[in-house]
Design an enzyme around this catalytic site. Sequence first.
Site, PDB file in Angstrom:
ATOM      1  N   HIS A 165       1.026  -1.623  -0.294  1.00  0.00           N
ATOM      2  CA  HIS A 165      -0.114   0.143   0.401  1.00  0.00           C
ATOM      3  C   HIS A 165       0.376   1.614   0.285  1.00  0.00           C
ATOM      4  CE1 HIS A 165      -3.474  -3.189   0.710  1.00  0.00           C
ATOM      5  NE2 HIS A 165      -3.868  -2.279  -0.163  1.00  0.00           N
TER       6      HIS A 165
ATOM      7  N   ASP B 245      -4.321  -8.363  -4.332  1.00  0.00           N
ATOM      8  CA  ASP B 245      -4.848  -9.015  -3.351  1.00  0.00           C
ATOM      9  C   ASP B 245      -5.563 -10.847  -3.662  1.00  0.00           C
ATOM     10  OD1 ASP B 245      -4.568  -8.109  -0.471  1.00  0.00           O
ATOM     11  OD2 ASP B 245      -6.489  -6.968  -1.136  1.00  0.00           O
TER      12      ASP B 245
ATOM     13  N   CYS C  30      -9.323  -3.514 -10.871  1.00  0.00           N
ATOM     14  CA  CYS C  30      -9.001  -2.611 -10.468  1.00  0.00           C
ATOM     15  C   CYS C  30      -6.967  -2.484  -9.701  1.00  0.00           C
ATOM     16  CB  CYS C  30      -9.697  -1.717  -9.332  1.00  0.00           C
ATOM     17  SG  CYS C  30      -9.864  -2.991  -7.979  1.00  0.00           S
TER      18      CYS C  30
ATOM     19  N   GLU D 274     -11.809 -10.659  -4.573  1.00  0.00           N
ATOM     20  CA  GLU D 274     -10.090 -10.099  -4.391  1.00  0.00           C
ATOM     21  C   GLU D 274      -9.925 -11.802  -3.270  1.00  0.00           C
ATOM     22  OE1 GLU D 274      -9.059  -6.914  -2.052  1.00  0.00           O
ATOM     23  OE2 GLU D 274     -10.877  -6.452  -1.274  1.00  0.00           O
TER      24      GLU D 274
END
Length: 569
Positions: free
Chosen positions: A186, A453, A500, A429
Site C-alpha cells: 500500500h 490481494d 482495479c 479478491e
Amino acid sequence: MLKGIPASQGIAVGKVRKIEPPVLRIIRTTADPDTELQRFRKASGETVNDIEKIRRLASDRLSPKELAIFEMHLLLIRDASFVNGVEDIIRNEHINAEAAVQEVSGRMIHEFETMDDTYFQERAADVKDVTFRLLCHLADRALPDVKLIDEPVIIVAKDLSPSDTGSLDRRFVLGFATELGGRTSHTAIMARSMEIPALVGVKDLMNTVQDGDQVILDAVTGTLIADPSAEQSAAYSVYADAWRGERESLKVLKQEESITRDGHHVEICGNIGSPDDTGSIIANGADGIGLFRSEFLYMRNETGFPDENTQYEAYRSVLERMGDRRVVIRTLDIGGDKQLAYHSFEREMNPFLGARAMRFCLAHEDVLRTQFRALIRASAHGKLAVLFPMIATTTEFRRAKEIWLEEREKLKQAEIPMADSTEIGVMIEIPAAAVIADQLAQEADFFSIGTNDLIQYVMAADRTNDKVAYLYEPFNPAVLRMIRMTIEGAHKHGRRCAMCGEMASDELAIPVLLGMGLDEFSMSAGSVLQARKQIRSLDYSETVPLARKVMELSSQEEVIACIKEYMLK
Ligand code: PEP
Ligand code: MG
C-alpha cells in the site's frame, strides 16, 4: 548503482534524507538524578519544538480538527501530572530519564486504553506518539518524522508505512527509496496515487546511501545512483527530459475513446486514495474513477474515525468534480498493512487473513453505518457506485447490503436528497468469491477484481514479502483461471466486470484481459494514457483467441512467452 522495483514512475535528483529510527537506551539502574532531570527537561523542550514545527508546516493542509491533535500533544508533554510524575520518579528511584518516562507514560496508556469511551481510548495513541518522540530526543536523535521535512529531499528508509507515505508533503519530497516493499504494497500504491517517484525493494540501500548524499532516483528503469559523476548527472537530465516529453506526447489521447482498432469499447478508469488525486485523474482523461480507496481518509485522520460530515464533503467533492463520469468508492478496507493511529487493533497472527475490510466493518457496525450515510448523502452529487472489499461469502454481501438499505431508508424518511439508485459492487479478491462469482453476480450490480490481494490469496504468498515474490505472479495459470471465472460469472448475469488491481495496467496483461472480456481497467492516473494507447493499437478479435490460447498453458513462463510473441507480431 543500486537496483530496485519502480513503484511509482518518475525521475528525481536531490539530497538524501535518511529516515532511521534511533536506538533507545532504557537503563533501570541508579543514575545521577540531577543529570537525568536536566536531560528530561532538555528533551521535553525539543519535543515541544518538534510538535510546533509540524503544526506550522501542516497548517495549510489539515483541517482545524486535525490540527487539534498537535494541541493535544503539547498539552500532554506539558501536563503537570506527567512532568511531575517523571521528575518524582527520577528523584526518588534514581533511574534514568528514559526509564522514568516509560513508566509514567505506560501508566497513562493503560489508563486510557481501559476507559469505556472510545474518544479516551484513542488518546492512548497520542501518549505513545509523544513518548516515542521524547525518548528519541533523550537518545539525542530527533524522531525521523517525515512530517518534519521542510526542504527538497529524496527520502531513503528501510520501509515507510502507508500512513507515513500519506503524510508526505509533495512540496518537499522529490521521491523516495526503500529497502523493503513490493509494487503492490500500500506504500507503493499510495506513492503512485500521489505521483511521487518511488523505488522499493532496493537491496543494500541503508548500508550504501548516507544522509545528505546526492542521488539520482530513476523510478522508471529502477535505478538509484549515489554521488553521481558530472557526466552521469548530465546524461540523466537529458534522459529525464525525454521521458517527460514522451509522457507529454500521450496527452493527445486525453479526449479519445478507449476503443480497440476493431471498435470494441472498454473503460479506462483511475484509482485514487484522496480527493486531492482527482485533479490528475481529470488531467489524464480517465473515463471515470474505478476505485477510490476510502481508507486513506481514515488513515490521514489522526484524531479518530472521520465523522459523517467530513466523509460526505470528501466524497461529494470527488463526485462533483467528476460530473457525469462514474465514481466507484470502496468502503473502508482497513487491517493487514493498513493501520489506524487512533484505533488499537486486536493482535492477530495473520492480519491479512484476519478481521480486515468488510470483516472489520461488520464487526464495527457503527463505523460502517457512518460511512454508508455519508455515501448515500453524497450520491445526490454525481454518479456514485459503491464497492464492498474482501467479500468471501454471499452472506457477508447480503448483510452489508441490508445495512446499506436500512441507512438509506432512514435518510429517505428524513427527506435527505440522494440518488434514485446506487450500484453496489463486490471486490473479487478472495478465491472463494471468484469461485462463486456466478452466484454473487445474481445479487451484486458489478464486480471489480482486486488482483493485488487475489494473487496473494490464490498463491498463499504475502504481497509485501519479497521472499515469496517469485510466487506472487499475475500470469500464473491459477490466477488467470480465477480471473476468467470471475468475468464469466459476471457476464452470465449481464453484470459488468472491472479490474482495479495493479495487473490492470500491466502492458503484458492488457491484451489477455481484453480477450477475456474485461469491461473496465482501473489504474493509477499516470498509467491511464499509456493503457489507452495500447488498447487503441489492439484488435479485440485477435485478443480473444490469444486469451483462449494462454488459458491452455500450464506455467507462467509459457504464458509470458506466448503474450510476448503475440506483441512482437
Ligand atoms: C486489490 O487488492 O487488488 C486492490 C485493488 O485493493 P488493495 O490494493 O487496496 O488491497
Ligand atoms: Mg485488496
